[in-house]
Design a protein around this motif. Structure first.
Motif, PDB file in Angstrom:
ATOM      1  N   ILE A  30      24.907 -10.079  23.610  1.00 49.60           N
ATOM      2  CA  ILE A  30      25.851  -8.781  23.640  1.00 49.60           C
ATOM      3  C   ILE A  30      27.015  -8.948  24.348  1.00 49.60           C
ATOM      4  O   ILE A  30      27.186  -9.482  25.448  1.00 49.60           O
ATOM      5  N   ALA A  32      30.372  -6.537  25.632  1.00 51.51           N
ATOM      6  CA  ALA A  32      30.876  -5.300  25.363  1.00 51.51           C
ATOM      7  C   ALA A  32      32.472  -5.136  25.999  1.00 51.51           C
ATOM      8  O   ALA A  32      33.479  -5.666  25.237  1.00 51.51           O
ATOM      9  N   GLY A  33      32.776  -5.070  27.253  1.00 50.08           N
ATOM     10  CA  GLY A  33      34.144  -5.198  27.827  1.00 50.08           C
ATOM     11  C   GLY A  33      34.339  -6.655  28.042  1.00 50.08           C
ATOM     12  O   GLY A  33      35.506  -7.057  28.438  1.00 50.08           O
ATOM     13  N   GLY A  34      33.494  -7.797  28.418  1.00 55.86           N
ATOM     14  CA  GLY A  34      33.607  -9.158  28.597  1.00 55.86           C
ATOM     15  C   GLY A  34      33.970  -9.034  29.723  1.00 55.86           C
ATOM     16  O   GLY A  34      34.296 -10.408  30.024  1.00 55.86           O
ATOM     17  N   GLN A  35      34.052  -8.377  30.783  1.00 55.36           N
ATOM     18  CA  GLN A  35      34.568  -8.448  32.259  1.00 55.36           C
ATOM     19  C   GLN A  35      33.580  -9.391  33.150  1.00 55.36           C
ATOM     20  O   GLN A  35      34.101  -9.965  34.075  1.00 55.36           O
ATOM     21  N   SER A  36      32.388  -9.375  32.626  1.00 52.68           N
ATOM     22  CA  SER A  36      31.404 -10.236  33.527  1.00 52.68           C
ATOM     23  C   SER A  36      30.821 -11.378  32.585  1.00 52.68           C
ATOM     24  O   SER A  36      30.655 -12.439  33.038  1.00 52.68           O
ATOM     25  N   LEU A  37      30.856 -11.003  31.321  1.00 51.26           N
ATOM     26  CA  LEU A  37      30.344 -12.006  30.516  1.00 51.26           C
ATOM     27  C   LEU A  37      31.279 -13.382  30.223  1.00 51.26           C
ATOM     28  O   LEU A  37      30.708 -14.399  30.341  1.00 51.26           O
ATOM     29  N   HIS A  78      35.205   1.972  32.378  1.00 47.58           N
ATOM     30  CA  HIS A  78      35.433   2.362  33.667  1.00 47.58           C
ATOM     31  C   HIS A  78      36.576   3.584  33.914  1.00 47.58           C
ATOM     32  O   HIS A  78      36.529   4.399  34.535  1.00 47.58           O
ATOM     33  N   SER A 102      36.473  -2.492  41.474  1.00 43.11           N
ATOM     34  CA  SER A 102      37.436  -3.642  41.015  1.00 43.11           C
ATOM     35  C   SER A 102      38.821  -2.904  41.127  1.00 43.11           C
ATOM     36  O   SER A 102      39.219  -2.350  41.580  1.00 43.11           O
ATOM     37  N   GLY A 110      36.236  -3.029  31.319  1.00 41.33           N
ATOM     38  CA  GLY A 110      34.744  -2.993  31.602  1.00 41.33           C
ATOM     39  C   GLY A 110      34.257  -1.479  31.072  1.00 41.33           C
ATOM     40  O   GLY A 110      34.702  -0.466  31.132  1.00 41.33           O
ATOM     41  N   THR A 111      33.097  -1.767  30.712  1.00 39.06           N
ATOM     42  CA  THR A 111      32.268  -0.426  30.209  1.00 39.06           C
ATOM     43  C   THR A 111      30.895   0.011  31.049  1.00 39.06           C
ATOM     44  O   THR A 111      30.432  -0.989  31.858  1.00 39.06           O
ATOM     45  N   ASN A 115      28.205  -2.715  32.737  1.00 38.44           N
ATOM     46  CA  ASN A 115      28.165  -2.672  34.257  1.00 38.44           C
ATOM     47  C   ASN A 115      26.531  -2.683  34.693  1.00 38.44           C
ATOM     48  O   ASN A 115      25.985  -3.296  35.484  1.00 38.44           O
ATOM     49  N   SER A 123      27.416  -3.674  42.800  1.00 41.10           N
ATOM     50  CA  SER A 123      27.942  -2.888  41.967  1.00 41.10           C
ATOM     51  C   SER A 123      27.807  -1.281  42.504  1.00 41.10           C
ATOM     52  O   SER A 123      26.759  -0.901  42.765  1.00 41.10           O
ATOM     53  N   GLU A 124      28.740  -0.586  42.249  1.00 50.48           N
ATOM     54  CA  GLU A 124      29.084   0.878  42.524  1.00 50.48           C
ATOM     55  C   GLU A 124      28.191   1.666  41.623  1.00 50.48           C
ATOM     56  O   GLU A 124      27.359   2.625  42.119  1.00 50.48           O
ATOM     57  N   LEU A 167      21.542  -0.995  25.458  1.00 51.73           N
ATOM     58  CA  LEU A 167      21.508   0.176  26.223  1.00 51.73           C
ATOM     59  C   LEU A 167      22.457   1.052  25.502  1.00 51.73           C
ATOM     60  O   LEU A 167      23.705   0.604  25.273  1.00 51.73           O
ATOM     61  N   TYR A 193      34.240  -6.592  45.607  1.00 51.84           N
ATOM     62  CA  TYR A 193      32.866  -6.133  45.575  1.00 51.84           C
ATOM     63  C   TYR A 193      32.402  -5.614  47.029  1.00 51.84           C
ATOM     64  O   TYR A 193      32.893  -6.222  48.078  1.00 51.84           O
TER      65      TYR A 193
HETATM   66  P1  FAD Z   1      30.242  -7.560  29.495  1.00 48.93           P
HETATM   67  O1  FAD Z   1      31.054  -8.434  30.493  1.00 48.93           O
HETATM   68  O2  FAD Z   1      30.625  -7.564  28.108  1.00 48.93           O
HETATM   69  O3  FAD Z   1      28.533  -7.941  29.579  1.00 48.93           O
HETATM   70  C1  FAD Z   1      28.020  -7.800  30.719  1.00 48.93           C
HETATM   71  C2  FAD Z   1      26.436  -8.027  30.515  1.00 48.93           C
HETATM   72  O4  FAD Z   1      26.067  -6.981  30.034  1.00 48.93           O
HETATM   73  C3  FAD Z   1      26.133  -9.395  29.411  1.00 48.93           C
HETATM   74  O5  FAD Z   1      24.914  -9.801  29.891  1.00 48.93           O
HETATM   75  C4  FAD Z   1      26.016  -8.581  28.143  1.00 48.93           C
HETATM   76  O6  FAD Z   1      25.237  -8.919  27.271  1.00 48.93           O
HETATM   77  C5  FAD Z   1      25.530  -7.246  28.779  1.00 48.93           C
HETATM   78  N1  FAD Z   1      25.604  -6.074  27.998  1.00 48.93           N
HETATM   79  C6  FAD Z   1      27.053  -5.459  27.811  1.00 48.93           C
HETATM   80  N2  FAD Z   1      26.757  -4.263  27.340  1.00 48.93           N
HETATM   81  C7  FAD Z   1      25.540  -3.928  27.067  1.00 48.93           C
HETATM   82  C8  FAD Z   1      24.596  -3.108  26.355  1.00 48.93           C
HETATM   83  N3  FAD Z   1      25.390  -1.715  25.896  1.00 48.93           N
HETATM   84  N4  FAD Z   1      23.384  -3.113  26.346  1.00 48.93           N
HETATM   85  C9  FAD Z   1      22.760  -4.348  26.766  1.00 48.93           C
HETATM   86  N5  FAD Z   1      23.483  -5.258  27.257  1.00 48.93           N
HETATM   87  C10 FAD Z   1      24.694  -5.113  27.416  1.00 48.93           C
HETATM   88  N6  FAD Z   1      31.925  -4.459  38.947  1.00 48.93           N
HETATM   89  C11 FAD Z   1      31.774  -3.674  39.871  1.00 48.93           C
HETATM   90  O7  FAD Z   1      30.604  -2.883  39.892  1.00 48.93           O
HETATM   91  N7  FAD Z   1      32.558  -3.512  41.166  1.00 48.93           N
HETATM   92  C12 FAD Z   1      33.450  -4.424  41.450  1.00 48.93           C
HETATM   93  O8  FAD Z   1      34.144  -4.197  42.550  1.00 48.93           O
HETATM   94  C13 FAD Z   1      33.749  -5.445  40.331  1.00 48.93           C
HETATM   95  N8  FAD Z   1      34.816  -6.191  40.702  1.00 48.93           N
HETATM   96  C14 FAD Z   1      35.030  -7.098  39.685  1.00 48.93           C
HETATM   97  C15 FAD Z   1      36.421  -7.903  39.983  1.00 48.93           C
HETATM   98  C16 FAD Z   1      36.317  -9.099  38.921  1.00 48.93           C
HETATM   99  C17 FAD Z   1      37.551 -10.043  39.023  1.00 48.93           C
HETATM  100  C18 FAD Z   1      35.688  -9.004  37.806  1.00 48.93           C
HETATM  101  C19 FAD Z   1      36.111 -10.173  36.620  1.00 48.93           C
HETATM  102  C20 FAD Z   1      34.639  -8.213  37.322  1.00 48.93           C
HETATM  103  C21 FAD Z   1      34.457  -7.187  38.238  1.00 48.93           C
HETATM  104  N9  FAD Z   1      33.172  -6.157  38.254  1.00 48.93           N
HETATM  105  C22 FAD Z   1      32.960  -5.391  38.995  1.00 48.93           C
HETATM  106  C23 FAD Z   1      32.776  -6.259  36.963  1.00 48.93           C
HETATM  107  C24 FAD Z   1      33.135  -5.191  36.055  1.00 48.93           C
HETATM  108  O9  FAD Z   1      32.910  -3.921  36.201  1.00 48.93           O
HETATM  109  C25 FAD Z   1      32.401  -5.301  34.574  1.00 48.93           C
HETATM  110  O10 FAD Z   1      33.121  -4.862  33.554  1.00 48.93           O
HETATM  111  C26 FAD Z   1      31.046  -4.834  34.324  1.00 48.93           C
HETATM  112  O11 FAD Z   1      30.243  -5.491  35.277  1.00 48.93           O
HETATM  113  C27 FAD Z   1      30.572  -5.636  33.110  1.00 48.93           C
HETATM  114  O12 FAD Z   1      31.011  -4.582  32.127  1.00 48.93           O
HETATM  115  P2  FAD Z   1      31.441  -5.147  30.765  1.00 48.93           P
HETATM  116  O13 FAD Z   1      31.659  -3.942  29.467  1.00 48.93           O
HETATM  117  O14 FAD Z   1      32.703  -6.010  30.731  1.00 48.93           O
HETATM  118  O15 FAD Z   1      30.500  -6.142  30.193  1.00 48.93           O
END
Ligand code: FAD
Length: 291
Positions: A30, A32-37, A78, A102, A110-111, A115, A123-124, A167, A193
Motif C-alpha cells: 500500500i 498512502a502519503g509515500g513519506q516513509s515508503l 498530518h 517532522s 504523510g497520513t 504513520n 514516532s509521536e 487500516l 525523530y
Molecule cells: P507511506 O509512506 O505511504 O506508507 C508507510 C507504510 O505504511 C508502508 O508500509 C505502507 O504500505 C503502509 N500503509 C500506509 N497506509 C496504510 C494503511 N491505511 N493501512 C495499512 N498500511 C498502510 N514521522 C514521525 O512520526 N516523526 C518524525 O519526526 C518524522 N520525521 C520524518 C522525517 C523525514 C525526512 C521523513 C521522510 C519522514 C519522517 N516521518 C516522521 C515519517 C512521516 O510521518 C510519514 O509520513 C509516516 O511515517 C508515513 O505516512 P505516509 O502516509 O507517508 O505512509
C-alpha cells in the motif's frame, strides 16, 4: 538511488483495494502519503511488484466527532490533524504532538494511517494513540476487525496488520476540557525523530492524578505505556517522593537500547527527566518544583 520498477494501481473503492491486496499478497504494498515508503523504495530496502495507491479512497478520509468519540480516517494528513478544530478541542494531546512531527513538507503528505502502519518506535502518533486509548479499525478479506492500540503495535516497524489488510480509521475517546495532557520530546534538532518522548493523558482528582496513561517513545521496540510509573503517581499527593518513585519504576516499564544516537542509560535518564516535567505540566501546582 532510484526505486526498483513496480506496477501501480489506484483503486476507486476499499473493496477494489482489498481485492488487489488479496490477489497479489506479499508482492503488493500500500502507498498512502509515500513519506516513509518512497525513501524505503529508493534505498532498495523494499522491492514490491505492485504499489496500491489508496489515496483516492474517500471512505478513509475525514475527522468526525460523535457520541464522545473522535473518528479519524486513516488517510487524514498530518497537516489536517495539526489544524483541525476537532483535534484541538477534543484531543489536545495530538494537537500538542503535531509540531514535533517532522517538517511542513512531510506533514503535508504523510497520513495518520501510514504513520501508524509504519510503526517507527520514535514516532509521536503511536504514543498518542496509546496514551489516549485509541482503537484501530482494520479492513481485510473477512470483513472488519478492531484492535486496541496496545495490540496494534507489535515490534520495531511491526504491527498486527496482515499484508492483505488496510487500516481504515482510528477511534479515540474525546477528552474532557478539564483533563490535562502533556506532550514532551527531546531531539537533537527541531523536526528530527525523538531521542526520547512522552505523551501523557490523565485526570486530576482532589489535587492528585487519576486515569494516568504515560506513553513513552524511542525507549523500546514500540511506544510503551509506563504502567508502573503511572501507578506510583495515581491517587496520592504529587510530591517529590512520589515523582522519584515513579522515575525509579520506569526502569521496569521501558526497554531502551544502545544505538548510534544514545546509550540505553542516557535514554532512561532522559525519560526520567521528561517524566518529572510531564507531571509538573499535568499538575500545575507542582510547577514551582520543576526540574
Ligand atoms: P507511506 O509512506 O505511504 O506508507 C508507510 C507504510 O505504511 C508502508 O508500509 C505502507 O504500505 C503502509 N500503509 C500506509 N497506509 C496504510 C494503511 N491505511 N493501512 C495499512 N498500511 C498502510 N514521522 C514521525 O512520526 N516523526 C518524525 O519526526 C518524522 N520525521 C520524518 C522525517 C523525514 C525526512 C521523513 C521522510 C519522514 C519522517 N516521518 C516522521 C515519517 C512521516 O510521518 C510519514 O509520513 C509516516 O511515517 C508515513 O505516512 P505516509 O502516509 O507517508 O505512509
Amino acid at each position: 538511488m532510484k526505486a526498483p520498477a513496480f506496477d501501480y494501481a489506484r483503486p476507486r473503492s476499499l473493496a477494489e483495494a482489498l481485492a488487489l491486496l488479496r490477489r497479489h499478497g506479499d508482492e503488493a504494498k500500500i502507498i498512502a502519503g509515500g513519506q516513509s515508503l518512497v525513501p524505503a523504495l529508493n534505498l532498495r530496502l523494499l522491492a514490491p511488484k505492485l504499489l496500491v495507491d489508496i489515496g483516492g479512497l474517500s471512505e478513509l478520509k475525514g475527522i468526525a466527532v460523535a457520541d464522545g468519540t473522535v473518528r479519524i480516517g486513516a488517510l487524514t494528513r498530518h497537516v489536517e490533524l495539526m489544524r483541525a478544530p476537532e483535534i484541538a478541542r477534543h484531543l489536545p494531546l495530538i494537537a500538542a504532538a503535531m509540531p514535533h512531527l517532522s517538517h511542513a513538507a512531510i506533514r503535508n503528505r504523510g497520513t495518520l494511517g501510514g504513520n501508524l502502519a509504519h510503526a517507527d518506535p520514535a514516532s509521536e502518533l503511536p504514543a498518542c494513540c496509546l496514551a489516549l486509548g485509541a482503537r484501530m479499525t482494520i479492513a481485510g478479506p473477512d470483513g472488519e476487525r478492531e484492535l486496541a492500540a496496545e495490540e496494534f503495535f507489535t515490534g520495531i516497524f511491526e504491527t498486527a496488520l496482515r499484508p492483505d489488510e488496510i487500516l481504515t480509521r482510528v477511534d479515540i475517546p474525546a477528552v474532557g476540557a478539564d483533563e490535562p495532557c502533556a506532550f514532551l520530546e527531546l531531539s537533537r534538532r527541531s523536526g528530527d525523530y525523538a531521542l526520547v518522548g512522552v505523551a501523557a493523558q490523565g485526570a486530576v482528582r482532589d489535587g492528585g492524578l487519576s486515569r494516568l496513561r504515560l506513553a513513552f517513545f524511542s525507549v523500546g521496540p514500540t511506544a510503551m505505556l509506563a504502567r508502573r510509573a503511572a501507578a506510583a503517581l495515581e491517587g496520592r499527593p504529587i510530591t517529590d517522593a512520589a515523582i522519584a518513585e515513579a522515575q525509579g519504576a520506569l526502569a521496569g516499564d521501558l526497554a531502551p537500547q544502545d544505538d548510534l544516537q544514545a546509550s540505553a542509560a542516557t535514554r532512561l535518564h532522559l525519560a526520567r527527566v521528561l517524566l518529572r516535567r510531564a507531571v509538573h505540566a499535568l499538575v500545575p501546582g507542582a510547577a514551582e518544583k520543576a526540574a
